[in-house]
Scaffold this motif. Structure first.
Motif, mmCIF file in Angstrom:
data_model
loop_
_atom_site.group_PDB
_atom_site.id
_atom_site.type_symbol
_atom_site.label_atom_id
_atom_site.label_comp_id
_atom_site.label_asym_id
_atom_site.label_seq_id
_atom_site.Cartn_x
_atom_site.Cartn_y
_atom_site.Cartn_z
ATOM 1 N N GLU A 212 12.343 -43.019 2.685
ATOM 2 C CA GLU A 212 12.006 -44.440 2.704
ATOM 3 C C GLU A 212 11.417 -44.845 4.060
ATOM 4 O O GLU A 212 10.604 -45.771 4.146
ATOM 5 N N ASN A 213 11.801 -44.131 5.111
ATOM 6 C CA ASN A 213 11.374 -44.436 6.477
ATOM 7 C C ASN A 213 10.147 -43.596 6.842
ATOM 8 O O ASN A 213 10.102 -42.945 7.888
ATOM 9 N N ALA A 214 9.130 -43.647 5.997
ATOM 10 C CA ALA A 214 8.010 -42.705 6.078
ATOM 11 C C ALA A 214 7.182 -42.823 7.347
ATOM 12 O O ALA A 214 6.577 -41.843 7.790
ATOM 13 N N SER A 215 7.127 -43.994 7.958
ATOM 14 C CA SER A 215 6.276 -44.173 9.142
ATOM 15 C C SER A 215 7.024 -43.957 10.449
ATOM 16 O O SER A 215 6.438 -44.124 11.525
ATOM 17 N N PHE A 216 8.301 -43.565 10.378
ATOM 18 C CA PHE A 216 9.125 -43.381 11.579
ATOM 19 C C PHE A 216 9.276 -41.888 11.848
ATOM 20 O O PHE A 216 9.915 -41.161 11.084
ATOM 21 N N LEU A 217 8.663 -41.414 12.935
ATOM 22 C CA LEU A 217 8.571 -39.979 13.198
ATOM 23 C C LEU A 217 9.935 -39.274 13.241
ATOM 24 O O LEU A 217 10.092 -38.207 12.627
ATOM 25 N N PRO A 218 10.947 -39.818 13.928
ATOM 26 C CA PRO A 218 12.255 -39.128 13.928
ATOM 27 C C PRO A 218 12.836 -38.953 12.525
ATOM 28 O O PRO A 218 13.476 -37.941 12.236
ATOM 29 N N ALA A 219 12.598 -39.936 11.651
ATOM 30 C CA ALA A 219 13.110 -39.822 10.286
ATOM 31 C C ALA A 219 12.403 -38.702 9.533
ATOM 32 O O ALA A 219 13.039 -37.938 8.776
ATOM 33 N N GLN A 220 11.100 -38.575 9.728
ATOM 34 C CA GLN A 220 10.366 -37.498 9.065
ATOM 35 C C GLN A 220 10.766 -36.131 9.616
ATOM 36 O O GLN A 220 10.805 -35.138 8.878
ATOM 37 N N PHE A 221 11.082 -36.075 10.893
ATOM 38 C CA PHE A 221 11.582 -34.830 11.484
ATOM 39 C C PHE A 221 12.913 -34.434 10.834
ATOM 40 O O PHE A 221 13.121 -33.269 10.478
ATOM 41 N N ILE B 260 5.000 -31.467 6.469
ATOM 42 C CA ILE B 260 5.483 -32.610 7.254
ATOM 43 C C ILE B 260 5.385 -32.298 8.743
ATOM 44 O O ILE B 260 4.916 -33.117 9.545
ATOM 45 N N VAL B 261 5.818 -31.092 9.138
ATOM 46 C CA VAL B 261 5.798 -30.716 10.559
ATOM 47 C C VAL B 261 4.365 -30.683 11.080
ATOM 48 O O VAL B 261 4.089 -31.159 12.193
ATOM 49 N N ASP B 262 3.447 -30.138 10.306
ATOM 50 C CA ASP B 262 2.047 -30.105 10.753
ATOM 51 C C ASP B 262 1.494 -31.520 10.929
ATOM 52 O O ASP B 262 0.739 -31.786 11.876
ATOM 53 N N LEU C 2 9.317 -29.935 17.360
ATOM 54 C CA LEU C 2 8.458 -29.627 16.215
ATOM 55 C C LEU C 2 8.016 -28.169 16.235
ATOM 56 O O LEU C 2 7.983 -27.507 15.179
ATOM 57 N N HIS C 3 7.682 -27.633 17.413
ATOM 58 C CA HIS C 3 7.289 -26.216 17.486
ATOM 59 C C HIS C 3 8.475 -25.303 17.171
ATOM 60 O O HIS C 3 8.311 -24.266 16.517
ATOM 61 N N GLN C 4 9.663 -25.683 17.607
ATOM 62 C CA GLN C 4 10.844 -24.884 17.283
ATOM 63 C C GLN C 4 11.088 -24.870 15.783
ATOM 64 O O GLN C 4 11.382 -23.816 15.203
ATOM 65 N N LEU C 5 10.973 -26.039 15.157
ATOM 66 C CA LEU C 5 11.204 -26.115 13.707
ATOM 67 C C LEU C 5 10.123 -25.362 12.950
ATOM 68 O O LEU C 5 10.411 -24.655 11.966
ATOM 69 N N LYS C 6 8.879 -25.460 13.409
ATOM 70 C CA LYS C 6 7.800 -24.740 12.721
ATOM 71 C C LYS C 6 8.015 -23.232 12.828
ATOM 72 O O LYS C 6 7.780 -22.494 11.853
ATOM 73 N N ALA C 7 8.450 -22.765 13.996
ATOM 74 C CA ALA C 7 8.726 -21.333 14.152
ATOM 75 C C ALA C 7 9.815 -20.887 13.186
ATOM 76 O O ALA C 7 9.710 -19.819 12.569
ATOM 77 N N ARG C 8 10.855 -21.687 13.027
ATOM 78 C CA ARG C 8 11.926 -21.361 12.072
ATOM 79 C C ARG C 8 11.393 -21.270 10.652
ATOM 80 O O ARG C 8 11.730 -20.354 9.888
#
Length: 464
Positions: free
Chosen positions: A169-178, A196-198, A210-216
């Protein structure tokens, strides 16, 4: 003599007088009740260590007691900045009761309830924030943070499905999308997670999280080459995704009152570079002396900050006794930082004990390395004829300049600094590794391979 019938009050006048008396009684009763029944602001008892803070909090409480929503909300923010969550909650609740449409007051109340472990109780208040007009001051709204807090609390309460819905629901809030991407990874939905990460990386290309999560994600998807590139980006990234919004929300309130406020104002007016006219000893003295008188013997963290300022002032005028006195205050405060070692080194300099001063700066450089400190050590080494030590410190100064440039994504500058560091010290493994890494990112594969071979020659079991 006036006839009796003329002395008789007319019904209309009688009604008017009765109404006036009733209104007066009602108003008087309301004023009396408001004075008798009004609950004064509750204040914490442990503010005595900062006399300025105690006075300012009492002043806020007095204004709140006589005022309305803005005064109660300001009191709540002041108490929140000092970690007095229970007292702040009471002030925010009063503000919200007086003005139910005030989103700042309601959000503050919800936050205090949340921070005292009552997550389930805070969520309905956060949800009510979503139905209120949002604040417009400084462009920072409360609604995205309220919705994010709802999702985070649901996650902590093991309602993963509810948390995912709140984050979506919080689509425009970056921490929520993370947080949503992390949930998707945990659930094995890697395709949506990496999309989402890209998308977030296009907004924050140097976000470490974000780079840590993408690597995972890439490692889990069986793409080691792509995962390596993501891991490589971690080195020049920084913490940019705030997953715990509490810090950002509370931070402005922590320096609004008391000694933290005054010291922040003083430090902003006193640049640390010697020779700056604003660093004139007389100016420093006028700024520092009233603060020292205010703090006196109070055991507050700001005593050490003041002592460092006093030490800098004493060093500017070669006042050994003044530096020594400042050092004593720092030691009494239990400070064991690199700054404390550098302050003691200043004392040793003025006493003519260059050997001990250099040793102290060596320890400081080991704890908190910086190009400036290594350059000073290089100069001291040259003066005593230790050219090997001078080369070592010049190499470390260049190395840390390279790291700083790398983290700002200035790869050409970083490579130049690493190359220079290798000229001064060609046996420093980390320098060669960083040189290879920069050359690799810049597409200079031959130089990268040569640098990595040098790493292996110097340290065959290098972990990377």
């Amino acid at each position: 003599m006036v006839p009796a019938e003329r002395r008789t009050m007319s019904p209309a006048l009688r009604r008017t007088l009765v109404i006036a008396i009733l209104v007066e009684l009602a108003v008087g009763g309301w004023l009396l009740a408001s004075r008798v029944l009004r609950v004064p602001p509750a204040l914490p008892a442990d503010m005595v260590d900062d006399p300025l803070l105690a006075a300012e909090i009492r002043a806020l409480a007095s204004r709140a007691d006589r005022g309305g929503t803005p005064e109660w909300r300001t009191l709540g923010e002041g108490l929140l900045g000092q970690g007095a969550y229970a007292h702040a909650e009471s002030a925010f609740a009063r503000a919200a009761a007086l003005a139910p449409q005030d989103i700042d007051a309601l959000f503050g109340q919800a936050f205090c309830i949340d921070r005292t472990g009552r997550m389930a109780a805070s969520n309905p208040l956060y949800r009510r924030c979503l139905d209120l007009p949002d604040r417009t001051e400084d462009g920072v709204g409360r609604k995205p943070f309220a919705l994010y807090a709802i999702g985070r609390n649901l996650l902590r309460l093991d309602d993963v499905q509810g948390a995912e819905a709140a984050f979506r629901e919080n689509a425009s809030f970056l921490p929520a999308q993370f947080q949503l991407a992390k949930l998707l990874v945990r659930d094995g939905r890697l395709g949506e997670a990496v999309r989402i990460v890209d998308d977030l990386l296009r907004q924050l290309p140097l976000a470490l999280e974000l780079h840590q999560l993408k690597a995972r994600i890439l490692e889990a998807a069986g793409a080691p080459a792509e995962a390596f590139l993501a891991r490589a980006m971690e080195e020049r990234s920084a913490h940019l995704v705030e997953s715990n919004f509490s810090t950002d929300y509370v931070r402005p309130f922590t320096t609004r009152l008391g000694m933290p406020r005054v010291l922040q104002e003083v430090e902003s007016r006193l640049p640390p570079v010697p020779g700056d006219p604003r660093r004139d000893p007389a100016v420093l003295e006028r700024e520092i002396q009233p603060l020292e008188a205010l703090v006196a013997e109070a055991r507050v963290p700001q005593r050490a900050t003041l002592a460092f300022l006093r030490g800098a002032l004493a060093a500017d005028v070669d006042d050994v006794a003044g530096i020594t006195a400042a050092l004593g205050i720092v030691d009494a405060a239990g400070d064991r930082s690199a700054s404390r070692l550098e302050l003691e080194a200043l004392v040793r300099d003025r006493m003519g004990d260059a050997v001990t001063a250099t040793a102290l700066r060596e320890r400081a450089a080991a704890m908190a390395p910086s190009p400036q400190l290594h350059r000073r050590l290089a100069e001291e080494s040259e003066r005593r004829g230790d050219h090997a030590a001078a080369r070592h410190h010049r190499a470390r100064a260049d190395f840390h300049l390279g790291k700083a440039a790398y983290r700002r994504n200035r790869l050409e500058d970083a490579l130049r600094e690493f190359r220079e560091a290798a000229v001064h010290d060609d046996r420093h493994v980390a320098t060669w590794y960083r040189t290879g890494e920069m050359a690799y990112h810049l597409g200079r594969r031959t130089e990268a391979v040569e640098a990595f071979r040098r790493v292996v020659d110097l340290e065959p079991d290098h972990e990377r």
